[in-house]
Design a protein around this motif. Structure first.
Motif, short mmCIF file in Angstrom:
data_model
loop_
_atom_site.label_atom_id
_atom_site.label_comp_id
_atom_site.label_asym_id
_atom_site.label_seq_id
_atom_site.Cartn_x
_atom_site.Cartn_y
_atom_site.Cartn_z
N ASP A 1 42.62 -27.61 13.26
CA ASP A 1 41.68 -27.82 12.16
C ASP A 1 42.34 -28.53 10.99
O ASP A 1 41.78 -29.48 10.43
CB ASP A 1 41.08 -26.49 11.69
CG ASP A 1 40.09 -25.91 12.68
OD1 ASP A 1 39.57 -26.67 13.53
OD2 ASP A 1 39.83 -24.70 12.61
N LEU B 1 40.96 -32.03 9.81
CA LEU B 1 40.19 -32.01 8.56
C LEU B 1 40.93 -32.64 7.39
O LEU B 1 40.30 -33.18 6.48
CB LEU B 1 39.77 -30.58 8.23
CG LEU B 1 38.84 -29.93 9.25
CD1 LEU B 1 38.66 -28.45 8.96
CD2 LEU B 1 37.49 -30.65 9.30
N TRP C 1 39.96 -28.18 1.09
CA TRP C 1 38.79 -28.41 1.93
C TRP C 1 37.93 -27.15 1.93
O TRP C 1 38.47 -26.04 1.92
CB TRP C 1 39.25 -28.73 3.36
CG TRP C 1 38.15 -28.99 4.34
CD1 TRP C 1 37.60 -30.20 4.66
CD2 TRP C 1 37.45 -28.02 5.13
NE1 TRP C 1 36.61 -30.04 5.59
CE2 TRP C 1 36.50 -28.71 5.90
CE3 TRP C 1 37.52 -26.64 5.26
CZ2 TRP C 1 35.63 -28.07 6.78
CZ3 TRP C 1 36.67 -26.00 6.14
CH2 TRP C 1 35.74 -26.71 6.89
N ARG D 1 34.12 -25.56 3.84
CA ARG D 1 33.09 -25.77 4.85
C ARG D 1 31.86 -26.43 4.23
O ARG D 1 31.24 -27.28 4.82
CB ARG D 1 32.73 -24.43 5.49
CG ARG D 1 31.67 -24.53 6.53
CD ARG D 1 31.43 -23.28 7.36
NE ARG D 1 31.81 -22.03 6.79
CZ ARG D 1 32.17 -20.97 7.52
NH1 ARG D 1 32.21 -21.05 8.82
NH2 ARG D 1 32.49 -19.85 6.95
N ASN E 1 31.69 -28.34 1.34
CA ASN E 1 31.87 -29.62 0.66
C ASN E 1 32.86 -30.57 1.32
O ASN E 1 33.03 -31.69 0.84
CB ASN E 1 32.32 -29.38 -0.78
CG ASN E 1 31.30 -28.57 -1.55
OD1 ASN E 1 30.10 -28.79 -1.42
ND2 ASN E 1 31.76 -27.60 -2.32
N GLY E 2 33.53 -30.16 2.38
CA GLY E 2 34.52 -31.03 3.01
C GLY E 2 35.76 -31.17 2.15
O GLY E 2 36.15 -30.25 1.43
N LEU E 3 36.37 -32.35 2.20
CA LEU E 3 37.59 -32.60 1.43
C LEU E 3 37.30 -32.53 -0.05
O LEU E 3 36.29 -33.05 -0.52
CB LEU E 3 38.17 -33.97 1.76
CG LEU E 3 38.93 -34.09 3.07
CD1 LEU E 3 39.27 -35.54 3.34
CD2 LEU E 3 40.18 -33.25 3.05
#
Length: 163
Positions: free
Chosen positions: A39, A43, A148, A150, A152-154
């Motif tokens: 991950d 990610l 990071w 879940r 909003n992402g980076l």
């Protein structure tokens, strides 16, 4: 790579680990680190390192930092005191990435902390804890930066989680 794609194998590993824990009542040893490493690399855009004896798991291609990857599956967030695995303080690395996963071994958040900040905190605590490189998840989140989520992402603008 063989018959299966890594993404599919990791998906199966997540299901196996979650079902194992629900059935047996304890986590399947070692699997969370494998999932977290996959991950973090995917990610955060890191590069995997094959030789784990170097003391780090990945390289950040943007700046060449050597990254240890740690994981913690949080099965009951109301329970405090969750700890991360031992930091390899006697080896060369620049930062640690902590992948926090839910009860289904899906990533929720990823934090990153720099070595100098971690060493400063560890050296202020008990000698035994410093020797082991022991650290709680809560303390890591305070020391580190959210990289990071879940939802909003980076993190575009990395913010510091400090008072």
């Amino acid at each position: 790579m063989g018959i299966y794609a890594a993404k599919e194998l990791i998906s199966q590993a997540r299901n196996l680990a979650a079902n194992y824990r629900r059935t047996v009542g304890r986590p399947l040893p070692g699997i969370s680190n494998e999932i977290a490493e996959y991950d973090a690399i995917c990610l955060l855009g890191l590069q995997a390192v094959e030789d784990k004896s170097l003391g780090y798991d990945a390289l950040d291609p943007r700046n060449g930092e050597r990254i240890q990857i740690k994981s913690r599956a949080l099965f009951d967030e109301a329970k405090g005191g969750a700890r991360i695995g031992q930091l390899k303080m006697n080896q060369d690395w620049d930062a640690v990435v902590l992948v926090l996963m839910d009860e289904n071994y899906q990533p929720m958040e990823i934090y990153q902390a720099r070595r100098d900040e971690l060493e400063e905190y560890i050296n202020q605590t008990s000698p035994n804890r410093a020797k082991r490189g022991a650290l709680s998840v809560a303390r890591f989140k305070i020391i580190g930066e959210l990289r990071w989520t879940r939802e909003n992402g980076l993190a575009g603008e990395q913010w510091e989680n400090r008072a």
